[in-house]
Scaffold this motif. Structure first.
Motif, mmCIF file in Angstrom:
data_model
loop_
_atom_site.group_PDB
_atom_site.id
_atom_site.type_symbol
_atom_site.label_atom_id
_atom_site.label_comp_id
_atom_site.label_asym_id
_atom_site.label_seq_id
_atom_site.Cartn_x
_atom_site.Cartn_y
_atom_site.Cartn_z
ATOM 1 N N SER A 166 11.952 33.127 33.904
ATOM 2 C CA SER A 166 11.170 32.135 33.547
ATOM 3 C C SER A 166 12.215 30.831 32.940
ATOM 4 O O SER A 166 11.801 30.209 31.999
ATOM 5 N N PRO A 201 7.816 45.201 34.152
ATOM 6 C CA PRO A 201 7.293 43.864 34.769
ATOM 7 C C PRO A 201 7.248 42.587 33.899
ATOM 8 O O PRO A 201 7.719 41.542 34.273
ATOM 9 N N ARG A 202 6.772 43.053 32.746
ATOM 10 C CA ARG A 202 6.562 41.666 31.872
ATOM 11 C C ARG A 202 7.746 41.123 31.231
ATOM 12 O O ARG A 202 7.953 39.959 31.541
ATOM 13 N N LEU A 203 8.824 42.159 30.990
ATOM 14 C CA LEU A 203 9.994 41.612 30.704
ATOM 15 C C LEU A 203 10.875 40.691 31.625
ATOM 16 O O LEU A 203 11.575 39.952 31.621
ATOM 17 N N HIS A 204 10.715 41.350 33.049
ATOM 18 C CA HIS A 204 11.285 40.841 34.026
ATOM 19 C C HIS A 204 10.588 39.462 34.310
ATOM 20 O O HIS A 204 11.474 38.512 34.746
ATOM 21 N N ASN A 205 9.360 39.286 34.429
ATOM 22 C CA ASN A 205 8.836 38.031 34.519
ATOM 23 C C ASN A 205 9.354 36.943 33.323
ATOM 24 O O ASN A 205 9.795 35.666 33.452
ATOM 25 N N ILE A 206 9.454 37.313 32.375
ATOM 26 C CA ILE A 206 10.146 36.732 31.151
ATOM 27 C C ILE A 206 11.484 36.180 31.415
ATOM 28 O O ILE A 206 12.054 35.094 31.257
ATOM 29 N N THR A 235 14.407 45.319 31.386
ATOM 30 C CA THR A 235 14.078 43.916 31.863
ATOM 31 C C THR A 235 13.798 44.198 33.418
ATOM 32 O O THR A 235 12.981 43.659 34.003
#
Length: 457
Positions: A122, A114-119, A110
């Motif tokens: 949210s 970056p994609r998991l971090h953004n999720i 995470t």
């Protein structure tokens, strides 16, 4: 020697009576919602304790228990994290470890992806998605560790039925038991008190305390019964003193005074109220210790599960019995310091706090908003992190180093025990205090609504 454990418990109760037992815990028990959560948590822990007594079908219990006794330091830690189920060759023998490894992997991903971090950023919807990923990773880890366990126990499979049927039955039960263990952690997170991970680890360690005092007495019995009893009692007193020091350190902190500018328009003043933000020295809590041990234990666990029982390979035995390995202490210090910094930054981000203060027209007395405030908070955070990491490393390492002395052998885990119990109780106390405050706010809001409805009629 459970007498020393009882004496230690009485001392702890006397020390904690005012602040914990008579204040926070009693007040929490008076709140109906918290009382339900406390009983639910106790029920979950009781179920896990009972499951640790149910043997794994398909595996000879006596032979497997004798093999696990040769697992050395790795087996001792895995046994603690499984609620003593590993030594009992129970269906929950894998315990908390697969779920813990899956959680660590997902947290690292995470942060790194970056994609998991953004999720994750949210809101509640993103947290639920990350939770689903963690569950899937935990199931995969359960299956992998169950397979490795069956490989290690290949010489102790039942002869009364088909070999492959027995080994598949054992693997399925072990994977299901580990999955249930992880599910119980999530249940405590959602419906119990505090962090499920901390509560379960705390319960596992407390259950193991009498065993440590018993082992200390048995090893000291060569000096005679009076000397062994005196040495065991002295160990209980030292443990109590260390525990009090851990509690004192965890309660320490610094109060950050935030002042907000007010502007007057007509007869009214606008602006936020001045705030006091308490910053704990031990911002990271007990998680750096848990994560450091879990990561360092991974290669030793895999090797322990698959290596032959009668191996004489010095390299493999050195990994399994890691207490006397210099590399273990170096890696332990590195991982503890790293995770202490990471978890502290998660709890308190100085740059984010500085921006929030500036956006709300606030300031710290003697400092201008913006860069001076940010620099002050960064320095403050760095000093707190340094103190926290040094505290965790010294308290946990000192008994490990003293354990290398033959006379002191048996106290290796005592520093970590005191850190986990003290830090766990502090986190539980803070959770209950916040829950009590939330219930009081709900009660005030409900009272105001009733008054409004009354006057409206």
């Amino acid at each position: 020697m459970k007498i020393c454990a009882i004496i230690l418990t009485l001392f702890l109760c006397a020390f904690l009576r005012r602040d914990f037992l008579m204040s926070t815990f009693t007040d929490s028990y008076k709140v109906p919602e918290l009382r339900k959560k406390m009983w639910f948590t106790f029920l979950i822990l009781s179920v896990l304790a009972l499951l640790s007594l149910i043997p794994v079908p398909g595996i000879d219990r006596a032979g497997a228990s004798a093999a696990i006794a040769k697992w050395g330091d790795t087996g001792v830690l895995l046994d603690v994290m499984s609620f003593k189920a590993l030594g009992n060759v129970s269906i929950t023998s894998l315990g908390l470890y697969p779920f813990l490894i899956a959680s660590i992997v997902m947290q690292i991903l995470t942060i790194a992806v970056p994609r998991l971090h953004n999720i994750a950023q949210s809101g509640d919807a993103g947290a639920k998605i990350i939770q689903k990923f963690t569950r899937s990773a935990a199931v995969v880890a359960d299956v992998v560790f169950a397979l490795l366990y069956c490989v290690g126990m290949r010489n102790h499979i039942w002869n009364s039925i088909n070999y492959w049927v027995a080994i598949c039955l054992a693997g399925l039960c072990l994977a299901a038991g580990a999955a249930f263990f992880g599910w119980c952690v999530e249940l405590i997170n959602n419906k119990g008190v505090g962090s499920g991970l901390v509560i379960v680890i705390l319960a596992c360690i407390i259950r193991d305390i009498p065993v440590h005092f018993k082992n200390l007495y048995v090893k000291a019995s060569v000096l005679g019964v009076p000397a062994a009893a005196a040495l065991t009692f002295a160990g209980a007193v030292v443990a109590l003193a260390l525990f009090v020091f851990v509690i004192w350190f965890n309660l320490g902190g610094k109060k950050l005074h935030i002042l907000f500018s007010k502007r007057t328009v007509g007869m009214k003043q606008y602006g936020m109220q001045n705030q006091i933000i308490p910053l704990r020295v031990a911002q990271a809590g007990t998680m750096p210790i848990v994560y450091s041990i879990a990561i360092m234990l991974l290669p030793a666990t895999v090797i322990t599960l698959v290596m032959p029982e009668d191996t004489t390979n010095i390299f493999l035995l050195g990994i399994v019995n890691f207490k006397r390995s210099v590399s273990f202490y170096i890696l332990y210090v590195f991982f503890t310091a790293t995770f202490s910094y990471i978890f502290s930054m998660i709890q308190f981000n100085p740059l984010e706090m500085s921006n929030q203060i500036k956006q709300n027209s606030g300031y710290i007395q003697g400092l201008r908003p913006g860069k001076p405030t940010a620099q002050y908070l960064i320095t403050l955070c760095r000093n707190l992190n340094l103190a926290d990491a040094a505290f965790l490393i010294i308290v946990s390492l000192l008994p490990m180093l003293l354990d290398l002395i033959p006379v002191m052998n048996g106290i290796w885990f005592s520093g970590i025990i005191c850190l986990m119990i003290g830090g766990g109780l502090i986190e539980l106390k803070l959770f209950m205090e916040n829950a009590i405050a939330a219930e009081e706010e709900k009660a005030k809001a409900a009272s105001k609504d009733r008054k409004k409805n009354k006057y409206a009629k």
